[in-house]
Design an enzyme around this catalytic site. Structure first.
Site, PDB file in Angstrom:
ATOM      1  N   ASP A   1     -13.298   6.044   3.330  1.00 20.92           N
ATOM      2  CA  ASP A   1     -12.165   5.893   4.250  1.00 20.92           C
ATOM      3  C   ASP A   1     -11.317   7.156   4.358  1.00 20.92           C
ATOM      4  O   ASP A   1     -10.776   7.451   5.419  1.00 20.92           O
ATOM      5  CB  ASP A   1     -11.290   4.711   3.827  1.00 20.92           C
ATOM      6  N   ASP A   2     -11.194   7.891   3.245  1.00 20.44           N
ATOM      7  CA  ASP A   2     -10.380   9.120   3.284  1.00 20.44           C
ATOM      8  C   ASP A   2     -10.960  10.109   4.291  1.00 20.44           C
ATOM      9  O   ASP A   2     -10.230  10.867   4.914  1.00 20.44           O
ATOM     10  CB  ASP A   2     -10.338   9.779   1.905  1.00 20.44           C
TER      11      ASP A   2
ATOM     12  N   TYR B   1       0.845  -1.187   0.000  1.00 21.73           N
ATOM     13  CA  TYR B   1       0.000   0.000   0.000  1.00 21.73           C
ATOM     14  C   TYR B   1       0.890   1.250   0.000  1.00 21.73           C
ATOM     15  O   TYR B   1       1.941   1.233  -0.621  1.00 21.73           O
ATOM     16  CB  TYR B   1      -1.022  -0.069   1.163  1.00 21.73           C
TER      17      TYR B   1
ATOM     18  N   LYS C   1      -5.778  -1.931  -1.112  1.00 22.69           N
ATOM     19  CA  LYS C   1      -6.562  -1.686   0.106  1.00 22.69           C
ATOM     20  C   LYS C   1      -7.266  -2.973   0.550  1.00 22.69           C
ATOM     21  O   LYS C   1      -7.311  -3.305   1.734  1.00 22.69           O
ATOM     22  CB  LYS C   1      -7.593  -0.605  -0.193  1.00 22.69           C
TER      23      LYS C   1
HETATM   24  P1  NAD Z   1      -7.783  17.313   0.168  1.00 22.41           P
HETATM   25  O1  NAD Z   1      -7.298  17.677  -1.180  1.00 22.41           O
HETATM   26  O2  NAD Z   1      -9.192  16.912   0.345  1.00 22.41           O
HETATM   27  O3  NAD Z   1      -7.505  18.548   1.171  1.00 22.41           O
HETATM   28  C1  NAD Z   1      -6.353  19.336   1.181  1.00 22.41           C
HETATM   29  C2  NAD Z   1      -6.686  20.627   1.896  1.00 22.41           C
HETATM   30  O4  NAD Z   1      -5.495  21.372   2.104  1.00 22.41           O
HETATM   31  C3  NAD Z   1      -7.643  21.534   1.139  1.00 22.41           C
HETATM   32  O5  NAD Z   1      -8.586  22.062   2.028  1.00 22.41           O
HETATM   33  C4  NAD Z   1      -6.751  22.658   0.645  1.00 22.41           C
HETATM   34  O6  NAD Z   1      -7.449  23.891   0.548  1.00 22.41           O
HETATM   35  C5  NAD Z   1      -5.725  22.728   1.766  1.00 22.41           C
HETATM   36  N1  NAD Z   1      -4.471  23.360   1.352  1.00 22.41           N
HETATM   37  C6  NAD Z   1      -3.778  23.226   0.211  1.00 22.41           C
HETATM   38  N2  NAD Z   1      -2.685  23.991   0.236  1.00 22.41           N
HETATM   39  C7  NAD Z   1      -2.668  24.616   1.426  1.00 22.41           C
HETATM   40  C8  NAD Z   1      -1.792  25.530   2.049  1.00 22.41           C
HETATM   41  N3  NAD Z   1      -0.688  25.950   1.446  1.00 22.41           N
HETATM   42  N4  NAD Z   1      -2.110  25.962   3.283  1.00 22.41           N
HETATM   43  C9  NAD Z   1      -3.214  25.544   3.912  1.00 22.41           C
HETATM   44  N5  NAD Z   1      -4.067  24.682   3.376  1.00 22.41           N
HETATM   45  C10 NAD Z   1      -3.805  24.217   2.143  1.00 22.41           C
HETATM   46  O7  NAD Z   1      -6.807  16.180   0.673  1.00 22.41           O
HETATM   47  P2  NAD Z   1      -7.021  15.194   1.929  1.00 22.41           P
HETATM   48  O8  NAD Z   1      -7.593  13.924   1.475  1.00 22.41           O
HETATM   49  O9  NAD Z   1      -7.694  15.934   3.023  1.00 22.41           O
HETATM   50  O10 NAD Z   1      -5.510  14.900   2.312  1.00 22.41           O
HETATM   51  C11 NAD Z   1      -4.682  15.925   2.826  1.00 22.41           C
HETATM   52  C12 NAD Z   1      -3.382  15.330   3.331  1.00 22.41           C
HETATM   53  O11 NAD Z   1      -3.666  14.456   4.417  1.00 22.41           O
HETATM   54  C13 NAD Z   1      -2.631  14.511   2.281  1.00 22.41           C
HETATM   55  O12 NAD Z   1      -1.272  14.794   2.354  1.00 22.41           O
HETATM   56  C14 NAD Z   1      -2.865  13.098   2.713  1.00 22.41           C
HETATM   57  O13 NAD Z   1      -1.777  12.261   2.406  1.00 22.41           O
HETATM   58  C15 NAD Z   1      -3.016  13.228   4.211  1.00 22.41           C
HETATM   59  N6  NAD Z   1      -3.818  12.128   4.772  1.00 22.41           N
HETATM   60  C16 NAD Z   1      -3.309  11.451   5.831  1.00 22.41           C
HETATM   61  C17 NAD Z   1      -4.028  10.406   6.375  1.00 22.41           C
HETATM   62  C18 NAD Z   1      -3.477   9.673   7.570  1.00 22.41           C
HETATM   63  O14 NAD Z   1      -2.543  10.112   8.141  1.00 22.41           O
HETATM   64  N7  NAD Z   1      -4.060   8.573   7.964  1.00 22.41           N
HETATM   65  C19 NAD Z   1      -5.243  10.025   5.825  1.00 22.41           C
HETATM   66  C20 NAD Z   1      -5.755  10.757   4.761  1.00 22.41           C
HETATM   67  C21 NAD Z   1      -5.026  11.817   4.227  1.00 22.41           C
END
Ligand code: NAD
Length: 556
Positions: free
Chosen positions: A273-274, A108, A179
């Site tokens: 899941d996201d 993964y 997954k």
């Molecule tokens: P997403 O695209 O839905 O959300 C990203 C957000 O960040 C948006 O609201 C965007 O406006 C904001 N953003 C972008 N650039 C920015 C900046 N410079 N300053 C402030 N905000 C900014 O993506 P997501 O699915 O929410 O994922 C976001 C991150 O979280 C990814 O890096 C992903 O890998 C990580 N993530 C981690 C886990 C985990 O740890 N288990 C799970 C899911 C996602």
């Protein structure tokens, strides 16, 4: 046991022809490769088709592992493991389940991302179902083409936002495949009851459209009413053909993810899941931090950096859990603040996406995260913006000035996108941070004390939730179940883990712990009368009895 019966036992199909000879060797859930005994080889028409020596499963597993460890790159290991899955699924799971911590990053994230980008180039054998807009009106028929009939967990993507890699179209198939391998390896969901699906609604990725090897539909993405109609037909087709299946949405772009979740959450057995899995594992981390700080979740004020699927999902579940503590929903929501790419999410902003609006509290505009930290004075800072190095020395020092033990979660993946490293978090907070991350970090020694960073890995949650759905025949998956999964996971963190600062249980124990998470969720499913299977006396024992074990079927 005759092969036909075994085939039935290890497959949900009722009328499969008995497999013998080369056919048997080419059926991954029945194949034992060199582990077929001489007696079996005589009985099953395998004599001469295998080298004469008989290997025991441990030797086979050792052979696989030795070869994988010799591979120079993670992508080569990924390809090796996929090929093994296509040849011999029991052996695949035996190797993966015994080495989860080592192999999860291969099957993964992060390696699966590369696997998806190169999907059409490394393609060897199709796995999963592809459904395109050209199958409109025929989706039930396509689902019925799948050889297994008792499907219990489906992971579906439309490939629009694969990990942090954007629109990968049909190449996204690596995600549902990987997954679901984790649903089995971590949660024990039987592989014959899982089904990976890619809804290939086209791609706007010009590089893929121009790639002569690309295997998807060479069209731009379907949008608007046509897209919604395709999803609607798909969900209804799943309910008709696989009525007991849990449908998990994965890696949809956030403009679709939130609205599809809202639309189908109460109509189908589904979750995203996201949004919800991420929320649950992060809530578990917050609850573990609360055990160290000896305070309730409702005592926290959380500032999120990023306001997308992950961050909003976490806030929604935090609010759900705070209200379960007796806090009003209004007060709970007032504890959650966001900074997105345009600054603080506050009530004077007029261009906010729908999912951010409920968290736009009255406040004067603020542009920079550091200023927001000073103004909001959060007890917890959670990064989920996908932007690297946003938690600067100044910000972590300010968090440490405001709090004796600041909660700092750097969730952005992959490692290179993390808001800060473990070394930075512990050094800048002088060892005070209660730190967790999205990607794994090595232990870090600060002034003689070893700090262990817990990984907010969704794999702590979704396999257990999936197994709970399988064991109970759940009709719905609710937010409350993700709060419950979080509480169950947090309870599995030992005092020793907490003493080292680690807010998650060890990944190496994930099979055992997933059964406990599954049992907690299953209990709630029964309590809420959302089960279709009768309630057993001992839920944990019943879950364990239904979990897949990677032991070969016996043919003699
Ligand atoms: P997403 O695209 O839905 O959300 C990203 C957000 O960040 C948006 O609201 C965007 O406006 C904001 N953003 C972008 N650039 C920015 C900046 N410079 N300053 C402030 N905000 C900014 O993506 P997501 O699915 O929410 O994922 C976001 C991150 O979280 C990814 O890096 C992903 O890998 C990580 N993530 C981690 C886990 C985990 O740890 N288990 C799970 C899911 C996602």
């Amino acid at each position: 046991m005759p092969v036909a019966n075994l085939r039935r036992k290890h497959s949900s199909r009722k009328t499969l022809p008995p497999k013998r000879g080369a056919d048997l060797l080419h059926t991954p859930l029945l194949n034992k490769g060199t582990a077929f005994s001489r007696e079996e080889r005589i009985k099953l028409g395998l004599l001469g088709l295998l080298p004469p020596a008989v290997s025991d499963p441990e030797t086979q597993a050792q052979r696989v592992l030795t070869n994988i460890r010799k591979r120079a790159t993670a992508l080569e290991k990924y390809i090796d493991l996929l090929s093994l899955m296509d040849r011999n699924e029991h052996l695949y799971y035996k190797v993966v389940m015994a080495n989860v911590q080592e192999l999860m990053p291969i099957i993964y994230t992060p390696t699966v991302g590369q696997g998806c980008q190169l999907y059409a180039h490394i393609f060897r054998r199709a796995r999963g179902l592809f459904i395109t807009r050209h199958e409109k009106g025929m989706m039930k028929e396509v689902l019925r083409n799948w050889p297994e009939k008792d499907i219990r967990v489906i992971v579906v993507t439309d490939g629009e936002r694969i990990l942090g890699l954007g629109d990968l179209g049909a190449n996204g198939m690596g995600i549902p495949v990987g997954k679901l391998a984790l649903y089995t390896a971590c949660g024990g969901v039987p592989p014959s009851q899982t089904l990976p699906i890619t809804l290939d609604v086209g791609t706007n990725n010009q590089k893929l459209l121009d790639d002569p090897l690309y295997l998807g539909v060479r069209e731009n993405r379907v949008k608007g009413a046509e897209y919604d109609a395709l999803i609607e037909e798909f969900v209804k087709a799943v309910q008709a053909v696989f009525p007991k299946a849990l449908l998990q949405f994965e890696d949809f772009a956030n403009h679709n993810a939130f609205r599809l979740l809202k639309k189908y959450q109460d109509r189908a057995c589904t979750f995203n899941d996201d949004i919800q899995g991420t929320a649950s594992v992060t809530l578990a981390g917050m609850l573990s931090a609360g055990r160290i700080l000896k305070r309730r979740l409702s005592d926290e004020t959380i500032l999120f950096h990023g306001a997308g699927e992950a961050a909003i999902g976490i806030a929604d579940l935090v609010v759900n859990a705070m209200t379960a503590e007796g806090t009003s929903k209004k007060d709970a929501m007032a504890k959650c603040w966001f900074v997105d790419s345009k600054g603080l999410v506050e009530s004077t902003r007029t261009e906010l996406q729908e999912h951010k609006v409920p968290y736009a509290h009255p406040h004067k505009p603020i542009r920079e995260l550091a200023d927001a930290v000073r103004a909001i004075k959060p007890t917890a800072l959670i990064g989920a913006s996908g932007q690297a190095q946003q938690f600067t020395k100044e910000i972590i020092e300010e968090m440490s000035r405001l709090n004796a033990r600041p909660i700092i979660f750097a969730l952005s993946n992959p490692t290179a996108n993390s808001e800060c490293t473990a070394e930075q978090a512990y050094t800048w907070s002088k060892g005070k941070a209660l730190f967790a991350t999205g990607s794994p970090f090595d232990d870090f020694v600060y002034e003689g004390k070893t700090h262990v960073t817990g990984q907010c890995n969704n794999a702590y949650i979704f396999p257990g939730v999936g197994m709970a759905a399988v064991a109970t025949g759940a009709k719905r998956i609710t937010d409350e179940m993700f709060s419950e999964a979080a509480r169950a996971l947090a309870a599995l963190v030992s005092e020793d883990d907490l003493a080292s600062g680690c807010l998650m249980p060890p990944l190496s124990r994930i099979n055992e712990d997933s059964a406990k998470v599954a049992a907690a969720v299953a209990k709630l499913i029964y309590k809420r009368k959302l089960a279709t299977e009768p309630e057993p006396k001992n839920i944990l024992a019943a879950v364990k009895a239904k979990q897949f074990k990677p032991d070969y079927p016996k043919y003699a």
